[in-house]
Design a protein around this motif. Structure first.
Motif, PDB file in Angstrom:
ATOM      1  N   ASP A   4     -27.644  14.205  16.321  1.00  0.00           N
ATOM      2  CA  ASP A   4     -27.028  12.920  15.556  1.00  0.00           C
ATOM      3  C   ASP A   4     -25.555  13.255  15.058  1.00  0.00           C
ATOM      4  N   ARG A   5     -25.210  14.801  15.141  1.00  0.00           N
ATOM      5  CA  ARG A   5     -23.768  15.102  14.420  1.00  0.00           C
ATOM      6  C   ARG A   5     -23.297  16.186  15.467  1.00  0.00           C
ATOM      7  N   LEU A   6     -22.247  15.840  15.986  1.00  0.00           N
ATOM      8  CA  LEU A   6     -21.360  16.741  16.994  1.00  0.00           C
ATOM      9  C   LEU A   6     -19.816  16.985  16.403  1.00  0.00           C
ATOM     10  N   VAL A   7     -19.517  18.513  16.434  1.00  0.00           N
ATOM     11  CA  VAL A   7     -18.102  18.559  15.985  1.00  0.00           C
ATOM     12  C   VAL A   7     -17.580  19.157  17.356  1.00  0.00           C
ATOM     13  N   LEU A   8     -16.430  18.959  17.638  1.00  0.00           N
ATOM     14  CA  LEU A   8     -15.488  19.448  18.785  1.00  0.00           C
ATOM     15  C   LEU A   8     -14.499  20.237  18.174  1.00  0.00           C
ATOM     16  N   GLU A  34     -22.615  10.971  15.206  1.00  0.00           N
ATOM     17  CA  GLU A  34     -21.299  11.188  14.269  1.00  0.00           C
ATOM     18  C   GLU A  34     -20.560  12.398  15.033  1.00  0.00           C
ATOM     19  N   PHE A  35     -19.111  11.834  15.099  1.00  0.00           N
ATOM     20  CA  PHE A  35     -18.110  12.903  15.671  1.00  0.00           C
ATOM     21  C   PHE A  35     -17.101  13.308  14.724  1.00  0.00           C
ATOM     22  N   TRP A  36     -16.849  14.585  14.835  1.00  0.00           N
ATOM     23  CA  TRP A  36     -15.613  15.126  13.916  1.00  0.00           C
ATOM     24  C   TRP A  36     -15.039  16.151  14.694  1.00  0.00           C
TER      25      TRP A  36
END
Length: 284
Positions: A4-8, A34-36
């Motif tokens: 559900d949530r990915l951070v780069l 969700e991306f941030w």
């Protein structure tokens, strides 16, 4: 697990970084993930709309876009939390990364299917807790290094193992590394190459001015302490990041950490084949 949530976390200076960052962002938009990005990364790459100061461990997966240095920074930002990490190689060596850039979206597709589908598994890596005078200053995936503060001089260091004095070293420094770190700074100091499937602690001197110049491979449960025994200052760095200046009598303790780094692998991890490729070894 659900995605559900990915951070780069991204390398700031690679020219292709913005292109692949946008590719991850588009994939997340299509798949309602969700991306941030950490603010320092987003701002440096002119992607301010992606900036979010939330900790990385709020995500279900961290994508590290760069090389081994970016992987180390991602592990540091995770601060010991057990979040899977996908490494995308934009560097040259890429010991720690798993995915080449042209396989990025395929890797995300496979990760989203879940480990239950057999699409990926976790490669768990040992880490070290590093303390200075009893105060935790960092966790090392590769190594902690105590080294000379002044160019042109050696530093005198007393090594203790599980509280017992081992020997004094007159050297440029001492490296305490994990098996993962055996192909990092320790390797350049002629330390042994150890499979990351092992749990062990390596103690390797840097340019020792003494007859004993061998590395030690220690039990993963032992604690290595390094005391600044001479009159000169020393520096301590954790995974290449300067951490503290040490005065005579200061002690750096390296012990096995309860935290581990958790790398996502999409196939069998054949460490000897990676070594062969990275070192350009040919069949004979």
């Amino acid at each position: 697990m659900t995605l559900d949530r990915l951070v780069l976390v991204a390398h700031h200076e690679r020219p292709e970084t913005p292109e692949y960052s946008a590719e991850v962002e588009r994939w997340c938009a299509v798949h309602d993930v969700e991306f941030w990005m950490p603010p320092q990364d987003a701002e440096r790459l002119d992607l301010a709309h992606c900036a979010d100061a939330r900790p990385l461990h709020d995500a279900d997966v961290v994508v590290s876009l760069g090389g081994d240095g970016t992987m180390l920074r991602s592990v540091e930002l995770l601060d010991g939390h057990a979040v899977p990490l996908i490494g995308v190689n934009l560097g040259s060596l890429g010991y720690l990364t798993e995915v080449e850039p042209d396989g990025l979206t395929d890797a995300l597709d496979r990760f989203a299917l879940g480990s239950e589908a057999g699409e990926w598994h976790i490669d768990e890596r040992m880490m070290l807790d590093v303390a200075v005078n009893g105060v935790l200053v960092g966790r090392a995936l590769n190594e902690a290094v105590v080294e000379k503060n002044q160019s042109g001089h050696t530093v005198r260091l007393l090594a203790r193992i599980d509280g017992d004095a081992f020997t004094h070293y007159e050297a440029d420094g001492l490296i305490v590394s994990t098996p993962t770190g055996s192909t990092a700074y320790s390797l350049s100091a002629r330390g042994p190459i150890v499979s990351p499937r092992h749990r062990a602690i390596l103690l390797t001197p840097v340019s020792p001015h003494m007859l004993f110049d061998r590395s030690l491979v220690l039990s993963p449960d032992e604690v290595v302490e390094i005391e600044v025994a001479g009159h000169r200052l020393a520096d301590v760095a954790v995974d290449g990041q300067p951490t503290a200046v040490l005065e005579p009598g200061d002690v750096v303790a390296c012990s096995p950490s309860a935290a581990t780094a958790r790398f996502v692998r999409f196939g069998a991890y054949r460490y000897h084949q990676i070594l062969k490729s990275k070192f350009g070894l040919a069949d004979r």
